[in-house]
Design an enzyme around this catalytic site. Sequence first.
Site, PDB file in Angstrom:
ATOM      1  CB  THR A  60      -0.913  -0.003   1.236  1.00  0.00           C
ATOM      2  OG1 THR A  60      -1.668  -1.195   1.213  1.00  0.00           O
ATOM      3  CG2 THR A  60      -1.853   1.175   1.240  1.00  0.00           C
ATOM      4  NE  ARG A  65      -8.939  -7.286   4.492  1.00  0.00           N
ATOM      5  CZ  ARG A  65      -8.056  -6.283   4.301  1.00  0.00           C
ATOM      6  NH1 ARG A  65      -7.581  -6.025   3.107  1.00  0.00           N
ATOM      7  NH2 ARG A  65      -7.663  -5.552   5.323  1.00  0.00           N
ATOM      8  CB  VAL A  66     -13.342  -3.243   0.531  1.00  0.00           C
ATOM      9  CG1 VAL A  66     -12.941  -1.868   0.032  1.00  0.00           C
ATOM     10  CG2 VAL A  66     -14.474  -3.795  -0.324  1.00  0.00           C
ATOM     11  N   GLY A  67     -10.929  -3.778   2.588  1.00  0.00           N
ATOM     12  CA  GLY A  67      -9.878  -3.125   3.369  1.00  0.00           C
ATOM     13  C   GLY A  67     -10.204  -1.654   3.552  1.00  0.00           C
ATOM     14  CB  THR A  72       0.181   1.762   4.987  1.00  0.00           C
ATOM     15  OG1 THR A  72       1.188   2.331   5.809  1.00  0.00           O
ATOM     16  CG2 THR A  72       0.211   2.442   3.647  1.00  0.00           C
ATOM     17  N   GLY A  76      -6.179  -2.756   7.886  1.00  0.00           N
ATOM     18  CA  GLY A  76      -7.325  -2.041   7.328  1.00  0.00           C
ATOM     19  C   GLY A  76      -8.577  -2.109   8.179  1.00  0.00           C
TER      20      GLY A  76
END
Length: 260
Positions: free
Chosen positions: A98, A126-128, A149, A152
Site C-alpha cells: 500500500t 474484502r475491501v480493506g 497503511t 485495514g
Amino acid sequence: MLVGEGAERFAVAQGFQRETLLTEKSRKEWLLWKETHSDWWGPGIASRDWRNRFHPPAHAEEWEQRIRRMQEIAADIGIPPELRMEAIRSVIFPPTGTIHCSTLNEKGEMSGCTTTAGLAWKIPGRVGDSAIIGAGCFTDQDVGSAGATGSGEENVKVAGAHTIIENMRHGMSPFEAGMDALNRLVRTYNSDKERLQFIDMTYYILRKDGAYAAVSLWEGYELGKPHQIAVHDGTRRLEKTVNLFPGASQDWPPVRKVAS
Ligand code: ASP
C-alpha cells in the site's frame, strides 16, 4: 462503491475488456497459500475466541518441518525449484504494497491518494481501508490531507484519515492529530497490548501550510526496520515515523504449529 462481481459486471457494461492480470507465478503462490494457510482468515483479535488462534511461536525444528512440507506441496503445484523458497516466504510473511501520497502544490491546492493491492492473500470481497474515503485516505482543501497503511479493518473502525483531518481542523498539529487517531485504535482494545501487538498502523499527515507528520503504532514490522515515509519538499528523503509503542508488531494470525 462497487466490489467483486457487481463491479466486474458494471465495468464490462461500460465497455471495459475482461482480462486476467494474474500471472502464472502469482497464481501458483496463491495455490500454495490456499493449500497451507487457508485458515488464515478466521476469528480476528476482536473476537472472543481470538486466543484459540494463538499458538506459541514455533521452535526451529517445527519451522524446518513446516518448510519441508510446504516445499513438497510447492513441488506438487508445479512451482519451479528456484522459485519455491520465494513462494514459501511470501505465504508465511505476506507482502504488503500500500502506498499513500499526499501533496501540496505551489497554488496551495492539496491532493491525496492511497493505492493498494490490499493485504496479501485476502478473500474475495474484502475491501480493506485504502479505498474507503475517510479511512485509508481523506483530503480537505481547507485543512490538509492524510492517509494510512496497516491493518485495514482496524483503521475503518476509527475512520483514521478523517479523524486526523478533523483533529487538525480543530487546532491540533499534524503530529497531535495522528497520535490521537492512534490512541483511538488503542482504545478499541482497551489498551490491551496482548492484542494490539497484532495490529499496526502508519498515518501520513500533511497540513495545508506544509507542516507534516508520520506516526505509527509500532516501530516497524520487524525490529531494526522502522516504518518510514518519503518526503519531497525540494530535497528528497526518508524519515522514520514517530511510534506510539516501542518494539515491533507481530504477524496475525500468530505462527501456527506445523501439521505433521
Ligand atoms: N491497509 C491495507 C489493507 O488493509 C494493507 C496495507 O496497508 O498494506 O488492505
